[in-house]
Write a protein that holds these residues in place. Structure first.
Motif, mmCIF file in Angstrom:
data_model
loop_
_atom_site.group_PDB
_atom_site.id
_atom_site.type_symbol
_atom_site.label_atom_id
_atom_site.label_comp_id
_atom_site.label_asym_id
_atom_site.label_seq_id
_atom_site.Cartn_x
_atom_site.Cartn_y
_atom_site.Cartn_z
ATOM 1 N N ASN A 163 -9.028 3.418 -6.109
ATOM 2 C CA ASN A 163 -9.539 3.526 -4.747
ATOM 3 C C ASN A 163 -10.560 4.663 -4.729
ATOM 4 N N THR A 164 -11.827 4.315 -4.512
ATOM 5 C CA THR A 164 -12.897 5.319 -4.614
ATOM 6 C C THR A 164 -12.822 6.373 -3.508
ATOM 7 N N ARG A 165 -12.105 6.071 -2.424
ATOM 8 C CA ARG A 165 -12.030 7.009 -1.305
ATOM 9 C C ARG A 165 -10.877 7.989 -1.437
ATOM 10 N N LYS A 166 -10.071 7.799 -2.484
ATOM 11 C CA LYS A 166 -8.950 8.699 -2.722
ATOM 12 C C LYS A 166 -9.255 9.570 -3.947
ATOM 13 N N SER A 167 -8.488 10.629 -4.102
ATOM 14 C CA SER A 167 -8.726 11.540 -5.226
ATOM 15 C C SER A 167 -8.173 10.961 -6.516
ATOM 16 N N THR A 168 -8.600 11.533 -7.642
ATOM 17 C CA THR A 168 -8.074 11.087 -8.941
ATOM 18 C C THR A 168 -6.575 11.361 -9.062
ATOM 19 N N PRO A 169 -6.048 12.500 -8.590
ATOM 20 C CA PRO A 169 -4.586 12.647 -8.602
ATOM 21 C C PRO A 169 -3.882 11.505 -7.869
ATOM 22 N N TRP A 170 -4.398 11.116 -6.719
ATOM 23 C CA TRP A 170 -3.806 10.002 -5.957
ATOM 24 C C TRP A 170 -3.849 8.723 -6.795
ATOM 25 N N ASN A 171 -5.007 8.444 -7.372
ATOM 26 C CA ASN A 171 -5.162 7.208 -8.143
ATOM 27 C C ASN A 171 -4.333 7.213 -9.427
ATOM 28 N N VAL A 172 -4.285 8.339 -10.103
ATOM 29 C CA VAL A 172 -3.528 8.408 -11.359
ATOM 30 C C VAL A 172 -2.028 8.282 -11.098
ATOM 31 N N ALA A 173 -1.551 8.931 -10.047
ATOM 32 C CA ALA A 173 -0.128 8.811 -9.708
ATOM 33 C C ALA A 173 0.215 7.372 -9.343
ATOM 34 N N ARG A 174 -0.676 6.738 -8.617
ATOM 35 C CA ARG A 174 -0.454 5.338 -8.221
ATOM 36 C C ARG A 174 -0.434 4.434 -9.458
ATOM 37 N N ALA A 175 -1.417 4.633 -10.346
ATOM 38 C CA ALA A 175 -1.483 3.806 -11.563
ATOM 39 C C ALA A 175 -0.254 4.036 -12.437
ATOM 40 N N SER A 176 0.159 5.293 -12.558
ATOM 41 C CA SER A 176 1.324 5.609 -13.398
ATOM 42 C C SER A 176 2.588 4.949 -12.854
ATOM 43 N N THR A 177 2.688 4.880 -11.543
ATOM 44 C CA THR A 177 3.866 4.267 -10.918
ATOM 45 C C THR A 177 3.931 2.774 -11.231
ATOM 46 N N PHE A 178 2.807 2.093 -11.077
ATOM 47 C CA PHE A 178 2.765 0.658 -11.388
ATOM 48 C C PHE A 178 3.021 0.407 -12.877
ATOM 49 N N VAL A 179 2.368 1.195 -13.738
ATOM 50 C CA VAL A 179 2.489 0.968 -15.183
ATOM 51 C C VAL A 179 3.896 1.292 -15.663
ATOM 52 N N LYS A 180 4.506 2.323 -15.074
ATOM 53 C CA LYS A 180 5.883 2.648 -15.451
ATOM 54 C C LYS A 180 6.813 1.474 -15.126
ATOM 55 N N ALA A 181 6.651 0.889 -13.959
ATOM 56 C CA ALA A 181 7.499 -0.260 -13.585
ATOM 57 C C ALA A 181 7.251 -1.436 -14.524
ATOM 58 N N CYS A 182 6.004 -1.620 -14.896
ATOM 59 C CA CYS A 182 5.648 -2.709 -15.819
ATOM 60 C C CYS A 182 6.264 -2.452 -17.194
ATOM 61 N N SER A 183 6.147 -1.230 -17.695
ATOM 62 C CA SER A 183 6.692 -0.887 -19.018
ATOM 63 C C SER A 183 8.206 -1.062 -19.037
#
Lengths: 353, 96
Positions: free
Chosen positions: A288-308
């Motif tokens: 999400n370009t309107r959010k910060s990288t910490p926001w985006n990285v935490a979001r991505a990590s949450t999805f990827v963790k569930a996938c893993s």
């Protein structure tokens, strides 16, 4: 610590307070949890990510011993192609590019692909692709994939032979739009299988379906069915990289093994990929370009963790411009790229990127 | 992991066989008789790869290259590498 310098999702630098960074990490993770109906990161994981972003170091890396495997989509066109593939336009052949990635850049795997990078476009020139694959297999050591995109959109008029769902839907012709996607998906499945069989004949190690489901659920169905057929007929290891975090329901009613495809999130997508016979799955989480990288990285990590956690096969999380927490920018800043990479391996527990 | 600078290509080959990262590393480390942490250590792996003749990242005369190295990797890891198998079939004998 009064302030932390980081990035927005479009790549531009932003300075946040420590409280703002911690808030963004929590909110990014909670956004993923709410959308995917998965657990948010716990306090320890948020603390880890906070330390990652609070570090003043220009680049960061995983803990020693936690190194992961790197696979790549888009073949060697990063070197020889133009801006359309973020290519740098070097006067290199594909063979030279592959050798360069293996011997100079230390890639763990690599892939051959056509510049157009679409199975439909590869069909008329597949003998060239086979010959190149055979030659490169003789001279390289790393596992070599053949890669392309299902790209269902190219099967619709005016680029392809079938009626265009995007033209039919605004006219209210829902049934016709669905039928058009079904016949296009069948043609796409055939093209993927046909190309895969040709590459298996050459002795390729693997077969990479990149940006899978870019055109929605019908494309995902074609890719799953093609994988199932290739797994049954060949020894190819199939890597399936997704196009987006959720499967869009352009059709809306398609199912694979009794599961409706529209609306599936990464941890649900991987289960179907496993059933189809996929060897390595590449989940995508959009930035999400309107959010910060910490926001985006935490979001991505949450999805990827569930996938893993849901997966029994290796997970190679997509980490590039606009996905996996990396800013949506043509020249992604290295600080953000390395922070996202570390987070997806250490918190997301990805097996590779 | 570093590809042929380290043991990245070997671990990747086991991931192609659906092994998760930790399992793949354990498998390769066992075959190479080294610790898991050594797999991404270019100092350890440069010498070991030369000793096993499975290809090194620098251009060294006499060291196995390309499919020559992959034939040894197939034997070392106890796996089938399609291009090696096809070459063996074409030349009418088992490689190594």
């Amino acid at each position: 610590m009064s302030s932390i310098t980081t990035r927005m999702g479009d790549g531009y630098t932003v300075t946040l307070s420590a409280d703002e960074v911690r808030r963004d990490l929590s909110e990014g993770s909670e956004d993923a949890a709410r959308r995917g109906k998965i657990p948010a990161l716990d306090e320890r994981e948020i603390d880890y990510l906070f330390d990652l972003f609070a570090s003043p170091r220009r680049i960061v890396g995983v803990q020693r011993g936690h190194e992961a495997i790197l696979s790549k989509d888009g073949c060697g066109n990063t070197l020889y192609s133009a801006q359309l593939s973020s290519g740098v336009g070097l006067p290199l052949s594909r063979e030279q590019a592959i050798r360069t990635f293996e011997r100079a850049f230390g890639f763990d795997t690599f892939e051959l692909g056509h510049t157009d990078y679409t199975f439909k476009q590869v069909k008329p020139i597949v003998s060239l692709e086979q010959t190149t694959m055979e030659t490169v297999l003789l001279t390289t050591i790393v596992p070599l994939f053949y890669g392309a995109m299902p790209n269902l959109g190219l099967y619709a008029q005016p680029d392809g032979p079938f009626p265009n769902p995007s033209a039919l839907l605004p006219e209210g012709k829902v049934d016709e739009a669905r039928e058009a996607q079904e016949v296009a998906a069948e043609a796409c499945r055939h093209d993927i299988v046909w190309t895969g069989e040709k590459m298996a004949e050459t002795g390729a190690d693997g077969f990479n379906m990149d940006t899978t489901a870019a055109a929605g659920d019908a494309e995902f169905l074609a890719a799953l069915q093609a994988t199932e057929e290739l797994a049954a007929k060949t020894d190819l290891a199939v890597e399936m990289g997704m196009a987006a975090e959720v499967v869009l329901g352009f059709h809306g009613q398609l199912q694979y093994k009794g599961v409706r495809l529209a609306g599936l999130w990464p941890h649900q997508q991987v289960k179907l990929a496993e059933q189809a016979g996929v060897s390595i799955f590449g989940p995508v989480v959009n930035t999400n370009t309107r959010k910060s990288t910490p926001w985006n990285v935490a979001r991505a990590s949450t999805f990827v963790k569930a996938c893993s956690e849901a997966a029994s096969i290796p997970i190679h999380a997509n980490v590039g411009m606009g996905v996996g927490g990396v800013p949506m920018f043509e020249v992604p800043p290295l600080d953000a790229v390395t922070q996202a990479s570390v987070a997806l391996i250490e918190i997301g527990k990805a097996d590779g990127l | 992991m570093g590809g042929i600078r380290t043991a990245g290509d070997l671990v990747a080959r086991m991931q192609l066989r659906k092994m998760r990262l930790a399992e793949a590393k354990e498998y390769v480390a066992g075959k190479l008789k080294v610790g898991v942490a050594d797999l991404a250590d270019s100092t350890v792996m440069r010498e070991l790869r030369a000793e096993l003749d499975i290809g090194v990242v620098t251009a060294v005369p006499g060291c196995a290259k390309g499919i020559d190295a992959k034939a040894r990797i197939a034997e070392l890891l106890g796996i089938e590498i399609p291009s090696v198998t096809k070459l063996a079939a074409r030349v009418g004998r088992q490689l190594r």
